[in-house]
Design an enzyme around this catalytic site. Structure first.
Site, PDB file in Angstrom:
ATOM      1  N   ALA A 100     -15.421 -26.444  61.006  1.00 36.24           N
ATOM      2  CA  ALA A 100     -16.677 -26.907  60.398  1.00 36.24           C
ATOM      3  C   ALA A 100     -17.274 -28.089  61.173  1.00 36.24           C
ATOM      4  CB  ALA A 100     -16.423 -27.322  58.955  1.00 36.24           C
ATOM      5  N   ASP A 103      -5.584 -26.244  43.833  1.00 35.22           N
ATOM      6  CA  ASP A 103      -6.161 -27.521  44.271  1.00 35.22           C
ATOM      7  C   ASP A 103      -5.220 -28.346  45.153  1.00 35.22           C
ATOM      8  OD1 ASP A 103      -8.307 -26.803  42.693  1.00 35.22           O
ATOM      9  OD2 ASP A 103      -7.719 -28.065  41.005  1.00 35.22           O
ATOM     10  N   ARG A 154      -6.540 -22.759  28.829  1.00 34.41           N
ATOM     11  CA  ARG A 154      -6.496 -24.218  28.688  1.00 34.41           C
ATOM     12  C   ARG A 154      -6.550 -24.462  27.182  1.00 34.41           C
ATOM     13  NH1 ARG A 154      -7.619 -25.582  34.059  1.00 34.41           N
ATOM     14  NH2 ARG A 154      -9.226 -24.328  35.073  1.00 34.41           N
TER      15      ARG A 154
HETATM   16  O1  F6P Z   1      -7.854 -26.295  38.941  1.00 34.12           O
HETATM   17  C1  F6P Z   1      -8.225 -25.090  39.532  1.00 34.12           C
HETATM   18  C2  F6P Z   1      -9.713 -24.909  39.499  1.00 34.12           C
HETATM   19  O2  F6P Z   1     -10.035 -23.671  40.104  1.00 34.12           O
HETATM   20  C3  F6P Z   1     -10.540 -26.038  40.122  1.00 34.12           C
HETATM   21  O3  F6P Z   1     -10.581 -25.967  41.529  1.00 34.12           O
HETATM   22  C4  F6P Z   1     -11.867 -25.830  39.452  1.00 34.12           C
HETATM   23  O4  F6P Z   1     -12.610 -27.026  39.411  1.00 34.12           O
HETATM   24  C5  F6P Z   1     -11.479 -25.389  38.063  1.00 34.12           C
HETATM   25  O5  F6P Z   1     -10.170 -24.858  38.156  1.00 34.12           O
HETATM   26  C6  F6P Z   1     -12.394 -24.360  37.454  1.00 34.12           C
HETATM   27  O6  F6P Z   1     -11.964 -24.129  36.160  1.00 34.12           O
HETATM   28  P1  F6P Z   1     -12.482 -22.908  35.267  1.00 34.12           P
HETATM   29  O7  F6P Z   1     -11.802 -21.673  35.761  1.00 34.12           O
HETATM   30  O8  F6P Z   1     -12.042 -23.274  33.897  1.00 34.12           O
HETATM   31  O9  F6P Z   1     -13.950 -22.825  35.463  1.00 34.12           O
END
Ligand code: F6P
Length: 320
Positions: free
Chosen positions: A187, A128, A72
């Site tokens: 669930a 997601d 990122r």
């Molecule tokens: O967007 C994918 C995801 O796995 C989300 O579900 C989660 O909130 C986030 O990325 C976690 O990000 P990181 O790997 O930066 O902790």
């Protein structure tokens, strides 16, 4: 166009390698050269390249993660960073870019398309499944199946010990993974950010289930709605019932992609390369039903994807 680039960016998703394979082989079959940049947009800024030929993507269709790595990139969120990145791309003779990633990555792609007229094509890659313009993003199906396997295992021990298990799944601000695994895993309750919930009501439901003779339960909670540990503590405090919690976390992002994700990724990757090389730009490819589609990134990024009300109702009815 004679030379294009490709990145995987943001959170990795199983099937990104298959998307890369689709992109690379489609581009090569059109006579174009394709360069991979490592670590998403950061690799464009650092000029970290990987030359990609047909052989270099051999054998990766089975692998989770991404051979291009991912990141990122904060610098790319600023105009100056994007200007430098586009300068680097032009200097390297790269005439267009395929971006495989989630909404943050696609936002970056849209920015360089609009600010600098740089040709881009987006491919939705995120566990997601929160991206508009496509029924499925690459990785969702695998993540759901991975989470489900864990939930099924927990169900066995929950039954034996007559316990309540609260299981937290990923999904950032959305409940798509939670709702899907909640339905598939049977669930007793699903907590997602899109729907207001009352923990007291859930406690009442758990107590009513005991009265009916149901002595174990699985509660799925989306990470964007609540912390599993808090939900577990609340339920234990208000019902006295023995409870445990589990956070599935990043294991949901790893592992071999399902056949569904592999085929989806190949189709979307190849389509993105083909459209870019045919002169289209500023779009994201996707699927509508089983048909391939492509929508402007402006539409994709300003339209909110909503949970299916029919699935919500079904989850409610099935939990009783
Ligand atoms: O967007 C994918 C995801 O796995 C989300 O579900 C989660 O909130 C986030 O990325 C976690 O990000 P990181 O790997 O930066 O902790």
């Amino acid at each position: 166009m004679k030379r294009i680039g490709v990145i995987t960016s943001g959170g990795d998703a199983p099937g990104m390698n298959a998307a890369l394979r689709g992109t690379v082989r489609a581009a090569i079959s059109r006579g174009a050269e394709i360069i991979g940049f490592l670590h998403g947009y950061s690799g464009i800024l650092a000029k970290e390249t990987m030359s990609l030929d047909s052989m270099s993507v051999g054998g990766i269709i089975t692998q989770g993660g991404t051979i291009l790595r991912t990141a990122r990139c904060k610098e790319f969120m600023e105009f100056a960073g994007r200007e430098r990145a586009v300068g680097n791309l032009r200097e390297l003779g790269v005439e267009g870019l395929v971006v495989i990633g989630g909404d943050g990555s696609l936002t970056g792609a849209r920015a360089i398309h609009e600010e600098f007229g740089f040709p881009v094509l987006g491919v939705p890659g995120s566990i997601d499944n929160d991206i508009s313009g496509t029924d499925f993003s690459i990785g969702f199906d695998t993540a759901v199946n991975t989470a489900l396997e864990a939930i099924d295992r927990v169900r066995d021990t929950a039954y034996s010990h007559e316990r309540i298990f609260v299981i937290e799944v990923m999904g950032r601000h959305n409940g798509f993974i939670a709702l899907e695994v909640g339905l598939a895993g049977g669930a007793e309750a699903v907590i997602i950010p899109e729907v207001p919930f009352s923990l007291l009501d859930i406690c009442d439901t758990m107590l009513a289930m005991r009265q009916k003779g149901k002595n174990s339960s699985i509660i799925i909670v989306a990470e964007g709605a609540a912390r599993a540990s808090d939900v577990k503590d609340f339920i234990h405090k208000h019902t006295g019932l023995e409870s445990r919690y589990m956070v599935l976390g990043h294991m949901q992002r790893g592992g071999r992609p399902t056949a569904f994700d592999r085929v989806l990724a190949l189709r979307l990757g190849a389509m993105a390369a083909n459209r870019l090389l045919s002169g289209y730009s500023g779009e994201m490819v996707g699927v509508d039903g089983n048909k391939l589609v492509s929508h402007p990134l402006g539409y994709v990024l300003t339209t909110k994807r909503t949970v299916d009300p029919e699935k919500l109702l079904l989850a409610e009815v099935m939990s009783n």
